[in-house]
Each structure stands twice: as C-alpha cells, then as structure tokens.
Design an enzyme around this catalytic site. Structure first.
Site: not given
Ligand code: EPZ
Length: 436
Positions: A26-27, A121, A126, A311, A403
């Site tokens: 995903k990232n 999230c 952030r 994560d 997600r």
C-alpha cells in the site's frame, strides 16, 4: 469496498493452517500512482493491491485528466500525457494522507500544484513542514492558505539543492525525491528515510528514466532529468500486510506459509516474533510461521526502518496481550497510536498507557467483544485479537481496514479462520462500542 454498513464477525480461538499470498505494498502504491503523473507516456503498473486507498488514488489521477485503464485486477495503465489540471479535488484529497504526494509529483513535472491539506488516519499531529521545507530548498514558493497547499516553481524551474531532513520522514523523503527527479542539477537528501517503499518509488522513477541513487540509505542523490518516459513496473510485496498475517498466526496459533514476501524486509518483525517463541522459516520468497507454544513477553520500540515499524505496533501489542509476563511497548513515531487499547480492554486485555509507552500484562485468554476500528492498523490489530479470542468478535468501521488490506476476509478464510463480512444496519455498526 464496504462502508460503515458492514462489519467483520469473527468466531475466534481456532489455529490457522494453510497459505496466504501477500499483495502489493500500500505505502509504495500510494506514492507510485501519483508519481505516474510525472511520466510523459504510458506507465503500466503491476501488483497493485485492491484497496480503497488505491481506488481513491486512481480517482484523483482521473480527475486530474490522466487516462486510467484497469488491465486486470492488479494491473493498471496510466497515461498522463494530457494533464492540464493541477488542482486536486478537495473531497478526494481529504480522505487520504498520501494525497500529499500529488504536490511533489505535480510540482516536479508541471511546476505547480494546488492540493488540500491531507487527511488520513488520526495518529496525532501530522505536520508536513519537512515536505514544504524540501520544496522551498528546490526553489519553490509554497503557501498554505484556507486549507490548501499552493506550490509554484520559479519560471526557470526547480533547482537541485542539498536538503537535510531534521527528522526522518517517509512522506517528505518520497515527496522531495519526486520533485527533485525533474529539477535542474543534483539534489542530495540527507537523513533520508530508508523504508522499502522509498526504494520502490526510486526504482519506479528510475525505470521511467529518472536518475536516483542511494535510496535505502540515508543519503539519496537525485540528478534531475528533463523528461520521464513510459514503462512497466511491478510494486513490491506489502511488508506490513505480511507482518499482520504473521501476527495473526502468532496470536491464534497454527502453521501458515506467507507467500510472496521479501524476507529481508520482514527481519525487524521476524526477530521480534522469534523472541516471543514463534518459529519462523524462510524459504525463498516465502516465510513459514509456526506457533505451537504459549507466547513469551518482550519489549518493542517502534523506529524508522530498519527498526520495528510503527505500522505493526498495534498488531504486535495484540500478540503481547496474550504473552506470558509483562511487556513494554514504546511508540517512537506517533503521539496518538494507542486509541485501540480501550477496545482491547473490552476483550479482557490488561494494558496501561502512559504517553508513548504501553505496559502490557499478558492474559491467558481474550474474550470476543463488539469493537470498532479507529484507524487502519488498529483495525487490523482487532482482527489479530479477534482470531485469538474465545467467542465472537464483531468489528465495525471496517472502511479503515479496507484502506490497506486486499481481500482480508478471503485470505483469512483460506487459512481456516471463521471470519465473515456481514451487512448490518448503520446504527448497529456505529454503536458497536459506544458504551465505555
Ligand atoms: C508514512 O506516513 C506511512 N504512510 C505511515 O503509515 C507510517 O506510519 C509512517 O510513514 C511512518 O513509517 C504512508 O506511507 C502513506 P512520516 P508519513 O513523515 O509519511 C513527523 C499506515 O498505517 N513529521 O515518516 O506521514 C511526523 O509527525 C500509515 O499505513 C514532521 O514532523 O510519516 C512523525 O512523527 C499510517 N514533519 C514522523 O515525522 C513532517 O513534515 C514520521 O512521519 C513530516 C513528518
């Protein structure tokens, strides 16, 4: 993809046996897809995970004027030759943290971008100050006004520079790398992040004609090129998805072959699980995870790669909640990544949080409970806990989990988990954990 009208129902307490195939990362995908905007040609991107953050990324690319063609469920072709729009739709942008990559990509190729402040999230504050500092060092003017980031390159274009990141940041490293890929001259990024997805983005850009060296070390050098051309690229396997399934086996017990991983990327997770008494065997691109005996306590501190990934912090905490003895978890990246702990307590977990530290006193058993996911990895950790718990766990707000996890229910059912996706009235999903 499912909304708040669906939940997962897990009948836990059963060990897992069989094989799970890992999807694309995903990232990496949420960086590479915006980077395709920089390419003056057609990119064919393979091993794209089917997750809602990818769907959203592709919707944003289409809204900007890219032609997006799904070749099959994991392959997409993106033609960015005719982009004329540099303003990213606000409603799409706000749904995803990674929308900040659009700034680097659009600024890098077209010299301007207008992107709303990213969502994503809630893990604490952030900021994107490091991204902005990096763009400014390349000569861009960046203004944040009315919830939007406006970035403009000078008429002569961006210019390479030396950029020292005073904090290791995945997002800022990837964003500056994109902007620098087409800047004039040499950019040096010092104290760069080293995560596998940084290397993957660099490899993608290099395949399209960029000149990036040193990705995966803390000094990345980017020699700007005038144009990126089309090509084919395959995204790496997802380290965190693989780690999450390893945690599922560690918590629930069993013997599962996790297929299509890069074992080196898994070392930081593998070594922690081994300390806890889980047997792990590497076999080429696969990892076998076996858990026969009770888990042992350990301490975990999350750090930038190659440290233990933040994560994976909620998922490893789910395992520690069942380990013999008391463990300490120290969150080294985010201010607010223990919001799931109250949900775990509903299952009988004994965890005390003080700032960035959680003290986890292992219990013999967790018991199923109605829970509500509060962010992506927290939701994944609730699945880990639910698979190990005695009785039934219901998890609402699964849109967070979708997600980042491709076919989570199908993959877990394939190893014998009793997990079902069920429709529920909106009220039901939203009140799942409203008490307490
Ligand atoms: C990426 O977020 C990941 N997201 C996150 O994964 C992951 O938790 C994080 O990296 C750390 O590994 C994506 O890749 C889309 P950072 P990112 O910039 O890039 C501070 C998941 O679950 N910081 O490395 O936003 C920041 O506050 C998600 O998949 C600044 O101070 O993280 C944090 O403390 C959640 N200023 C630290 O740096 C900045 O300008 C690391 O953040 C940027 C960051």
């Amino acid at each position: 993809m499912y909304s708040a009208l669906y939940k997962y129902v897990i009948h836990g307490g059963k060990p897992l046996f069989g094989e799970i195939e890992i999807s694309g990362a995903k990232n990496a995908a949420v960086g590479i897809l915006p980077a395709a905007l920089m390419v003056d040609g057609v990119c064919r991107i393979e091993n794209v995970p089917q997750i809602s953050d990818v769907t959203l990324s592709l919707d944003i690319l289409s809204a900007l004027g890219a032609e997006v063609r799904l070749v099959n469920k994991n392959t997409v072709e993106i033609d960015s030759r005719h982009i004329r729009n540099f303003t990213v739709p606000d409603d799409l942008c706000r749904k995803m943290r990674a929308s900040y990559y659009l700034i680097g990509a659009l600024l890098g190729r077209f010299g301007r971008a207008q992107v709303s402040m990213p969502g994503g999230c809630n893990l604490g504050v952030r900021p994107i100050d490091l991204h902005i500092k990096g763009f400014e060092k390349l000569g861009a003017t960046v203004d944040v006004m009315g919830g939007f980031v406006y970035a403009t390159a000078p008429e002569s274009g961006l210019r390479g520079s030396t950029i020292y990141m005073d904090q290791v940041s995945v997002g800022a490293t990837m964003n500056v790398m994109m902007a620098a890929a087409m800047a004039k001259g040499l950019t040096v990024i010092e104290n760069a992040a080293k995560e596998p997805h940084i290397v993957d983005l660099a490899n993608f850009l290099n395949t399209m004609g960029a000149h990036i060296m040193g990705a995966g070390t803390d000094v990345i050098k980017v020699r700007g090129v005038e144009r990126l051309h089309g090509g084919t690229y395959s995204i790496i396997p997802d380290q965190i998805e693989a780690g999450t399934y390893m945690a599922c086996v560690a918590a629930a017990g069993g013997n599962v072959l996790i297929k299509n991983v890069i074992p080196k990327h898994m070392d930081c997770i593998t070594s922690k699980l081994e300390e806890m008494g889980v047997e792990i065997r590497e076999d080429g691109d696969n990892i076998r995870v076996i858990r026969k005996h009770h888990l042992r306590r350990t301490n975990v501190k999350t750090m930038p790669y190659p440290g233990f990934p933040t994560d994976m912090q909620p998922q490893i905490t789910a395992c520690l909640a069942l380990a013999r003895g008391t463990s300490m978890v120290n969150e080294g990246i985010w201010d607010n990544r223990y919001r799931y702990v109250d949900e775990f307590k509903r299952m009988g977990a004994r965890i005390q949080v003080d700032g960035k530290v959680a003290v986890v006193e292992g219990v013999e058993r967790l018991s199923g409970a109605p829970l509500r996911a509060c962010d992506l990895r927290a939701g994944a950790a609730m699945v880990v806990a639910g698979l190990a718990a005695k009785g039934t766990t219901e998890i609402g707000e699964i849109h967070y989990i979708e997600r980042g996890y491709d076919d989570l229910v199908g993959k877990l059912r394939g190893v014998g988990a009793e997990i079902t996706l069920i429709a529920c009235p909106d009220d039901d999903a939203n009140s799942a954990s409203s008490a307490g």
